[in-house]
Design a protein around this motif. Structure first.
Motif, PDB file in Angstrom:
ATOM      1  N   GLU A  33       3.143   1.967  -3.122  1.00 25.19           N
ATOM      2  CA  GLU A  33       1.546   2.369  -4.452  1.00 25.19           C
ATOM      3  C   GLU A  33       1.537   3.601  -3.627  1.00 25.19           C
ATOM      4  OE1 GLU A  33      -0.194   1.279  -6.756  1.00 25.19           O
ATOM      5  OE2 GLU A  33       1.237  -0.299  -7.070  1.00 25.19           O
ATOM      6  N   GLU A  34       1.446   4.227  -3.183  1.00 25.49           N
ATOM      7  CA  GLU A  34       1.297   5.955  -1.864  1.00 25.49           C
ATOM      8  C   GLU A  34       2.704   6.514  -2.695  1.00 25.49           C
ATOM      9  OE1 GLU A  34       0.237   5.958   1.767  1.00 25.49           O
ATOM     10  OE2 GLU A  34      -2.028   5.131   1.320  1.00 25.49           O
ATOM     11  N   GLU A  59       7.373  13.917   2.575  1.00 27.45           N
ATOM     12  CA  GLU A  59       6.017  13.596   2.735  1.00 27.45           C
ATOM     13  C   GLU A  59       6.951  12.151   1.859  1.00 27.45           C
ATOM     14  OE1 GLU A  59       1.176  12.204   1.269  1.00 27.45           O
ATOM     15  OE2 GLU A  59       2.746  13.838   0.233  1.00 27.45           O
ATOM     16  N   LYS A  60       7.774  12.034   0.547  1.00 23.27           N
ATOM     17  CA  LYS A  60       7.934  10.604   0.002  1.00 23.27           C
ATOM     18  C   LYS A  60       9.454   9.778   0.710  1.00 23.27           C
ATOM     19  CE  LYS A  60       9.813   9.009  -4.326  1.00 23.27           C
ATOM     20  NZ  LYS A  60       9.978   9.536  -5.360  1.00 23.27           N
ATOM     21  N   GLN A  77       1.096  -1.386   0.183  1.00 25.46           N
ATOM     22  CA  GLN A  77       0.091  -0.324   0.123  1.00 25.46           C
ATOM     23  C   GLN A  77       0.201   0.837   0.053  1.00 25.46           C
ATOM     24  OE1 GLN A  77      -2.404   0.318   3.251  1.00 25.46           O
ATOM     25  NE2 GLN A  77      -3.691   2.422   2.467  1.00 25.46           N
ATOM     26  N   LEU A  78       1.770   0.725   0.436  1.00 26.64           N
ATOM     27  CA  LEU A  78       2.453   2.244   1.157  1.00 26.64           C
ATOM     28  C   LEU A  78       3.195   2.744  -0.859  1.00 26.64           C
ATOM     29  CD1 LEU A  78       4.302   2.608   4.232  1.00 26.64           C
ATOM     30  CD2 LEU A  78       2.651   3.899   3.525  1.00 26.64           C
ATOM     31  N   THR A 133       7.675   8.500   4.168  1.00 31.17           N
ATOM     32  CA  THR A 133       7.482   7.201   3.450  1.00 31.17           C
ATOM     33  C   THR A 133       8.228   5.444   3.390  1.00 31.17           C
ATOM     34  OG1 THR A 133       4.835   8.497   2.292  1.00 31.17           O
ATOM     35  CG2 THR A 133       5.816   5.862   2.081  1.00 31.17           C
ATOM     36  N   THR A 184       3.193   8.943  -6.033  1.00 31.83           N
ATOM     37  CA  THR A 184       2.445   9.986  -5.768  1.00 31.83           C
ATOM     38  C   THR A 184       3.100  10.624  -5.049  1.00 31.83           C
ATOM     39  OG1 THR A 184       0.403   9.286  -5.005  1.00 31.83           O
ATOM     40  CG2 THR A 184       0.521   8.950  -7.369  1.00 31.83           C
ATOM     41  N   GLN A 185       4.382  10.954  -4.321  1.00 31.99           N
ATOM     42  CA  GLN A 185       4.854  11.406  -3.288  1.00 31.99           C
ATOM     43  C   GLN A 185       5.775  12.689  -3.772  1.00 31.99           C
ATOM     44  OE1 GLN A 185       4.592   8.845   0.316  1.00 31.99           O
ATOM     45  NE2 GLN A 185       2.319   9.298   0.745  1.00 31.99           N
TER      46      GLN A 185
END
Length: 584
Positions: A551-552, A560-561, A548-549, A564, A555-556
């Motif tokens: 995939e996120e 924020e990136k 899940q992370l 993650t 787009t980060q």
């Protein structure tokens, strides 16, 4: 209102009861391993798939998935309510009666009076039955013999005769210790001003016995010219004709019945029983009531109405069909030719003739009866019949069945099926029970096998009681059903109590399978298996979270990136620890 018992007393009943002893009264059991096995009493089978767990007081069928605790088994087999099942078990295993509830201080007094009325009615039945064999009552015995009844069936139903005297029963029961007030409340005697006399005199007596085997009243047929010809016990503390049927006591030991025959009279029930058809019951001098349907509908999936063949009997059949339909019970109708009743038909055509009668589906009978009211050679009558028939069809919800009956009406009237369907829509488009409404979507039921296997196994291991405290927590379970069961186990509930409190049938079946698949491991093996399940569950969650992370991450940007990536790194380290632990 159903009685409420103290929790401590209920726990005492469960602790004293043995499900193996109870089930063995109905099904031969053989012990294999930790469980007892037998043929399932709830469906037909040739290979035993019915499992009884003596330690947990639970049963489970691996064939039809029937499951429950000891009280639920008694409820299913005896058609008891839950309080009735508890009282039954208490009596069977010598548990003292429950104390009086604080919110019902008169309960013990009512219970005691009710028991006295049952005893008085039983003694009255014995008295009437004994009278039947005396020389002075030969006329009553001859009447029963002339109706085709042999002595064996007379004794089976406890038939008797009330003497043509004013106080013979009164004197007899007073000699047994019963008071005038008790006999009056049991409706066995009548009290008017200063006079007291037997309610039934010079009548053939039919004891009415409830599903628990208790005599609750009588049906009485006049021997002479007295009116009414048939007389029933008036309503009392133990008897109400709306809530009882004749012959239900004989259904208790019958299993896997395909149908019940519903007849009008006591003699119809007895005549059918004498030719080997024991699944017959009769209303008690009233039209069929919703309460009676609720009483009998769990004994068989279908009710076959076998009322008298005269016009009154056919009208009563239509009313019975309405009541059965309202209660959601499938019904068929047995029609007797020449206006005969079942008893007369059996005398003329015998058992084979009765069994050869083919029942009509309820709707087929309705349409047949409706057709008899019109001149089908008259076009106007045909159209009116078609309109009335379409109204009758509104209760059908199955398209194939509806199409079949529309086809039959079309053949009778010459009106096209499409036109008949339009008639139904036009006349009843606003009614909620119209079949043209979209059906309500129902959530599909899941089989236990569809639950996460590791979570299912872990819950079963927890239910063994062999795991140390705090090893397993409710948050280890993502499936809501399994989590609910685990929360109950962690709170101290027993598997039997969880089965009892299951909110719906799906939950009960799922819990039943879970508790009847408990691994037969010692404490060390149970702990090892639980730890393996926990690693699989946690590893799976870590992998899902990492995916899940990831995939996120696509787009980060910026901080924020970076955050993650740090989270993913920590999760991967935890995943590596779990994997290494599993390797060892």
């Amino acid at each position: 209102m159903a009685p409420r018992f103290p929790t401590s007393w209920v726990d005492q009943v469960y602790a004293a009861s043995s499900i193996v002893d109870v089930v063995s009264n109905y099904v031969p059991l053989q012990k294999r391993g930790q469980r007892h096995w037998g043929l399932c009493p709830f469906h037909n089978e040739k290979t035993a798939s019915f499992s009884v767990n003596a330690d947990l007081n639970l049963y489970y069928c691996f064939g039809c998935k029937a499951s429950g605790n000891i009280a639920q088994f008694v409820m299913e087999m005896e058609k008891f309510t839950y309080p009735e099942a508890l009282l039954y078990l208490a009596k069977q295993f010598n548990v003292p009666p429950p104390p009086i509830m604080e919110d019902d201080p008169e309960a013990e007094q009512r219970r005691s009076l009710r028991e006295r009325l049952y005893e008085a009615s039983k003694e009255a039945a014995i008295f009437y039955h004994d009278q039947l064999w005396l020389p002075e009552h030969s006329e009553a015995l001859e009447y029963l013999h002339n109706r085709g009844l042999d002595d064996a069936v007379i004794r089976r139903f406890g038939l008797g005769v009330s003497p043509n005297e004013w106080d013979s029963l009164l004197i007899h029961l007073q000699g047994k210790g019963f008071t005038i007030e008790e006999l009056q409340q049991a409706a066995l005697i009548t009290v008017k001003e200063n006079t007291r006399y037997d309610t039934f005199r010079d009548r053939v007596m039919f004891p009415i016995i409830n599903r628990y085997g208790q005599t609750i009243g009588f049906g009485a047929r006049a021997m002479g010219t007295a009116q009414p010809k048939y007389l029933n016990t008036s309503d009392s503390l133990i008897f109400n004709k709306r809530y009882n049927v004749y012959g239900i006591n004989l259904l208790r030991k019958m299993r896997n019945l395909e149908q019940l025959y519903l007849v009008e009279g006591y003699l119809d029930v007895i005549a059918l029983n004498q030719i080997g058809i024991g699944n017959a019951i009769a209303t008690l001098g009233t039209a069929l009531t919703p309460e009676q349907v609720r009483l009998i509908k769990n004994y068989a999936p279908e009710i076959w109405i076998a009322y008298d063949g005269d016009e009154a009997g056919q009208a009563a059949t239509l009313r019975a069909l309405d009541v059965l339909q309202q209660e959601g019970v499938k019904a068929r109708v047995v029609r007797f030719p020449d206006g005969l009743d079942p008893d007369d038909f059996i005398h003329q055509h015998g058992a084979e003739g009765f069994r050869a009668l083919k029942p009509f589906l309820g709707m087929a009978f309705r349409l047949m009866h409706l057709e008899s009211q019109f001149d089908m050679g008259n076009d106007e009558h045909k159209r009116e019949y078609a309109r009335k028939a379409c109204e009758s069809l509104q209760v059908i919800t199955e398209p194939v069945e509806l199409d079949y009956y529309l086809g039959r009406i079309a053949l009778k009237t010459g009106i096209a099926k499409e036109v008949l369907a339009q008639q139904m829509q036009q006349d009843h488009k606003n009614k909620s029970n119209s079949m043209y409404q979209a059906p309500i979507a129902r959530r599909p039921r899941r089989e236990a096998a569809a639950y996460p296997q590791s979570e299912f196994t872990l819950a079963a291991l927890l239910a063994t009681g062999k795991l140390p405290q705090n090893l397993v927590v409710a948050t280890d379970f993502e499936d809501e059903h399994l989590r609910a069961i685990v929360e109950a186990l962690l709170s101290g509930k027993t598997p039997a109590a969880i089965m009892e409190d299951a909110p719906d049938e799906e939950m009960r079946k799922m819990a039943g399978e879970l508790f009847n698949r408990l691994p037969d491991l010692d404490k060390t093996e149970t702990l090892t298996a639980a730890e393996d399940c926990l690693r699989i569950i946690r590893t799976s969650r870590l992998n899902d979270r990492i995916k899940q992370l990831s995939e996120e991450l696509k787009t980060q940007e910026g901080s924020e990136k970076s955050l993650t990536l740090h989270l993913i790194s920590e999760l991967q380290s935890e995943l590596e620890k779990q994997t290494q632990h599993q390797a060892h």
